[in-house]
Design an enzyme around this catalytic site. Structure first.
Site, mmCIF file in Angstrom:
data_model
loop_
_atom_site.group_PDB
_atom_site.id
_atom_site.type_symbol
_atom_site.label_atom_id
_atom_site.label_comp_id
_atom_site.label_asym_id
_atom_site.label_seq_id
_atom_site.Cartn_x
_atom_site.Cartn_y
_atom_site.Cartn_z
ATOM 1 N N LYS A 140 -3.885 -7.788 12.125
ATOM 2 C CA LYS A 140 -4.121 -6.478 11.328
ATOM 3 C C LYS A 140 -5.437 -7.419 11.299
ATOM 4 O O LYS A 140 -5.219 -8.578 10.958
ATOM 5 C CB LYS A 140 -3.671 -6.094 10.693
ATOM 6 C CG LYS A 140 -4.099 -4.393 10.126
ATOM 7 C CD LYS A 140 -2.687 -4.352 9.252
ATOM 8 C CE LYS A 140 -3.002 -3.049 8.445
ATOM 9 N NZ LYS A 140 -2.535 -3.014 7.132
ATOM 10 N N LEU A 189 -7.545 1.525 4.564
ATOM 11 C CA LEU A 189 -6.287 0.775 3.949
ATOM 12 C C LEU A 189 -5.019 1.754 3.897
ATOM 13 O O LEU A 189 -4.212 2.114 3.954
ATOM 14 C CB LEU A 189 -6.081 -0.342 3.923
ATOM 15 C CG LEU A 189 -6.446 -1.561 3.878
ATOM 16 C CD1 LEU A 189 -5.399 -2.625 4.043
ATOM 17 C CD2 LEU A 189 -6.291 -1.813 6.043
ATOM 18 N N SER A 215 -1.841 1.893 8.496
ATOM 19 C CA SER A 215 -2.669 1.873 8.555
ATOM 20 C C SER A 215 -2.550 0.764 9.859
ATOM 21 O O SER A 215 -4.369 0.654 9.911
ATOM 22 C CB SER A 215 -2.987 0.737 6.998
ATOM 23 O OG SER A 215 -2.268 0.275 6.945
ATOM 24 N N VAL A 236 2.153 -1.355 2.241
ATOM 25 C CA VAL A 236 1.703 -0.278 0.898
ATOM 26 C C VAL A 236 3.193 0.588 0.593
ATOM 27 O O VAL A 236 2.785 1.087 -0.581
ATOM 28 C CB VAL A 236 0.401 -0.683 -0.065
ATOM 29 C CG1 VAL A 236 -0.172 0.127 0.335
ATOM 30 C CG2 VAL A 236 0.907 -1.442 -1.188
ATOM 31 N N GLY A 237 2.486 1.020 1.703
ATOM 32 C CA GLY A 237 2.972 3.074 1.648
ATOM 33 C C GLY A 237 3.910 3.060 3.038
ATOM 34 O O GLY A 237 4.143 4.376 2.534
ATOM 35 N N GLY A 238 4.039 2.672 3.485
ATOM 36 C CA GLY A 238 4.471 2.768 5.476
ATOM 37 C C GLY A 238 3.747 2.504 6.422
ATOM 38 O O GLY A 238 3.542 2.506 7.317
ATOM 39 N N SER A 239 2.435 1.376 5.752
ATOM 40 C CA SER A 239 1.717 1.197 7.303
ATOM 41 C C SER A 239 2.548 0.272 8.265
ATOM 42 O O SER A 239 1.356 0.308 9.322
ATOM 43 C CB SER A 239 0.308 0.510 6.134
ATOM 44 O OG SER A 239 -0.741 1.131 6.075
HETATM 45 C C1 LIG Z 1 -3.839 15.630 -5.887
HETATM 46 C C2 LIG Z 1 -4.612 14.317 -6.299
HETATM 47 C C3 LIG Z 1 -4.099 12.886 -5.633
HETATM 48 C C4 LIG Z 1 -4.469 11.556 -5.746
HETATM 49 C C5 LIG Z 1 -4.962 11.439 -4.431
HETATM 50 C C6 LIG Z 1 -4.316 10.802 -3.934
HETATM 51 C C7 LIG Z 1 -4.463 9.994 -2.540
HETATM 52 C C8 LIG Z 1 -3.482 9.278 -1.482
HETATM 53 C C9 LIG Z 1 -3.135 8.233 -2.092
HETATM 54 C C10 LIG Z 1 -2.410 7.940 -1.557
HETATM 55 C C11 LIG Z 1 -1.410 8.095 -0.329
HETATM 56 C C12 LIG Z 1 -1.056 6.890 0.141
HETATM 57 C C13 LIG Z 1 -0.652 6.969 2.011
HETATM 58 C C14 LIG Z 1 0.494 5.791 2.116
HETATM 59 C C15 LIG Z 1 -0.504 5.286 3.666
HETATM 60 C C16 LIG Z 1 0.812 4.075 3.489
HETATM 61 C C17 LIG Z 1 -0.960 3.057 3.547
HETATM 62 C C18 LIG Z 1 -0.737 1.590 3.900
HETATM 63 O O1 LIG Z 1 0.296 1.049 3.280
HETATM 64 N N1 LIG Z 1 -1.716 0.430 3.224
HETATM 65 C C19 LIG Z 1 -1.748 -0.467 3.384
HETATM 66 C C20 LIG Z 1 -2.386 -1.428 2.731
HETATM 67 O O2 LIG Z 1 -3.179 -0.895 2.104
HETATM 68 O O3 LIG Z 1 -1.960 -2.822 2.521
#
Ligand SMILES: CCCCCCCC/C=C\CCCCCCCC(=O)NCC(=O)O
Length: 572
Positions: A140, A189, A215, A236-239
């Protein structure tokens, strides 16, 4: 007097806005030039890989290309194929997969040299080949690789090549693996689609109108399109888990202290409680097992990074035949998954029961609260770090919804939260998730620690070895939807908040009957449900995974169950 004051303020404000806008426009022009340069460099790296691949004769290439992971590894070990031939084959395979999915950021040119050096060493009859000898591996883009950018999709971070390999890459190289390609990510990410202004948009190999997830979406697309046999993602959240579930590949996010984090740049630096981790992604579970068994064979990682506890691979746990007790759920009480995602869990449950395990219903407590705590703690500073970076960059249009949410001042979000709660309660409740103060953040950290205790007590009290649940709420979504449907990450995010090991394995594919169930039985009771329903239409044939999770340091149990599910599904 008041009018003059008002008019003067307006003029100053207009002037300020104009200066800001002009500065930003100037910066955008500079950034676009950088993008053009970077894309030319990428085209050059593809050209290099193509020319290298062409040096290999077609028969050899086809022979190597057909080998599955264990056979490829064996052939490299017994010398029936050379490292350079393996790298050239995988250059070729990645070029083809990239043409279909735009999953590659850069080909690693040095892979050729590293392969030739290993082949030279192997000429010595006393040379003992390391366990991953000659295996081409994809990384990655954000995995620290010396000499290469880790942009995380930000144009401003191009041409700042990493000076030192991350601990994992050092280990891969020591073990003989050959990183040959960097794969694409979403800008920041922090999204589960895969697009950025530097390298563009990665598409799902089976439907280019949809995302391969994120991601680690470059990895999932490349592996699923057969351009890589084994890669490293981050989560970090499902990537790792969402891209795997979307594309029919498999991967695991270990609990965070089983790998080193030295030099690793996550989405938000300085994030203490929501733990990201690297993890393997592959076409099948055996490959991820073999990889982790190898890198955790000894305490080498701990010797490089004393913060990593000396926990080695536990073969007894992985190979155990002891029957386990597993808690399962198809609905976490926050976001009911579409019918096909529920069916996948029920099929995996049946497979595990047929294998002699006991499956009991389980309800993770307080998930609506968990998702609020997660968003607060994953963003840390209410999105300031990310919005500053984004405002100084070309913003990817597929991230707009999230960016807008980060830009709206927290007091304004709080003010409107109660009004919005009256007609869209779930969104209204998340509008209080970004932190207003350090005190609030501290309280949330305390709440996360309390939640970890509560879950530990539950797992011990119920004597559970693992959990089984959906990975996410829909099949692969159109590119623009994940940034609007970030609430759909509750099934994965909870295990980052708990710092559990969690993996995704393919179970089924969407059928016409699933689509009919979606029409008949999935109530679009709010705009998020409506989005999930609308964009799950037209997905017949797309893969659906399930998730297995275990408490920290029990990755071996997690993988054992993933493997049993896979065996039940594929018969192999
Ligand atoms: C209504 C107000 C909400 C505030 C804004 C929220 C924005 C979204 C924030 C978090 C969303 C999380 C999505 C996670 C997807 C997977 C990400 C991941 O695992 N990334 C890897 C890494 O960061 O290393």
């Amino acid at each position: 007097m008041i009018f003059t004051l008002f008019a003067t303020s307006l003029v100053f404000f207009a002037l300020y806005l104009y200066t800001w806008w002009a500065k930003r426009e100037k910066r955008q022009v500079e950034l676009r030039k950088i993008v053009d340069r970077k894309r030319a460099d990428r085209a050059e790296s593809v050209k290099f890989a193509r020319e290298s691949a062409q040096k290999l004769n077609l028969d050899t290439r086809n022979k190597i290309a057909a080998l599955e992971y264990s056979k490829l590894k064996e052939a490299l070990q017994n010398g029936s194929i050379s490292c350079i031939d393996a790298v050239r084959t995988y250059y070729h395979k990645a070029i083809l997969a990239n043409e279909k999915t735009n999953s590659v950021c850069m080909f690693v040119k040095e892979a050729e040299r590293w392969a030739l050096e290993w082949d030279e060493k192997a000429k010595d009859p006393d040379f003992k080949k390391p366990p991953l000898f000659g295996l081409p591996m994809s990384l990655k883009e954000c995995v620290p690789l010396e000499g290469y950018d880790q942009t995380r999709g930000f144009v401003q971070d191009t041409y700042r090549p990493t000076k030192v390999d991350g601990v994992l890459v050092q280990q891969l190289k020591k073990l003989g693996a050959i990183p040959y390609v960097q794969t694409n990510v979403p800008q920041s990410l922090l999204s589960y689609n895969c697009s950025n202004p530097v390298y563009g948009k990665t598409t799902h190999p089976m439907d280019s109108t949809r995302t391969s997830g994120g991601s680690s979406g470059g990895e999932s697309a490349l592996i699923s399109a057969d351009g890589s046999i084994l890669g490293i993602g981050g989560d970090v959240g499902g990537s790792i888990r969402i891209p795997c579930a979307y594309t029919g590949t498999t991967g695991i996010k270990p609990s965070h202290l089983r790998f080193s984090h030295r030099g690793v740049c996550g989405s938000v630096p300085g994030r203490p409680l929501i733990n990201s981790n690297d993890g393997p992604m592959a076409q099948n579970v055996d490959t991820t097992v073999d990889f982790l068994r190898t890198v955790w064979a000894d305490t080498w990682i701990t010797e490089q990074d004393p913060y990593v506890p000396p926990v080695t691979w536990n073969e007894d746990v992985y190979s155990s035949t002891k029957k386990l007790k597993i808690g399962y759920y198809i609905d976490d009480g926050w976001f009911t998954p579409t019918p096909v995602c529920q069916r996948a869990v029920m099929e995996a449950k049946q497979i595990l029961e047929d294998a002699g395990h006991t499956l009991v219903p389980f309800k993770p407590p307080k998930v609506p609260e968990v998702i609020r705590m997660f968003i607060r703690a994953v963003c840390v500073d209410a999105g300031k770090y990310l919005s500053r970076k984004l405002m100084n960059d070309i913003i990817d249009p597929l991230l707009y919804t999230q960016v807008v949410l980060w830009m709206v001042p927290v007091p304004v979000q709080r003010f409107f939260a109660n009004i919005i709660k009256t007609f869209f309660p779930r969104f209204g409740s998340l509008m209080t998730s970004l932190t207003l103060s350090t005190e609030e953040l501290r309280c949330t950290y305390a709440d996360i620690e309390a939640y970890r205790s509560e879950m530990s007590n539950l797992i011990i009290e119920k004597n559970l070895d693992a959990l089984l649940c959906p990975v996410t709420v829909t099949p692969a979504l159109p590119h623009v939807v994940p940034s609007k449907l970030f609430a759909g990450t509750s099934y994965t995010a909870i295990f980052n908040l708990l710092d559990y090991a969690a993996g995704s394995v393919n179970v089924t594919y969407v059928t016409k009957k699933d689509e009919q169930d979606l029409e008949d039985n999935y109530e679009p009771s709010d705009p998020w449900y409506a989005l999930a329903k609308q964009h799950s239409r037209g997905t017949v044939g797309l893969p659906i995974g399930v998730q297995v999770a275990t408490p920290p340091y029990r990755e071996e149990t997690c993988l054992r169950l993933m493997r049993e599910i896979e065996r039940g599904v594929t018969g192999k």
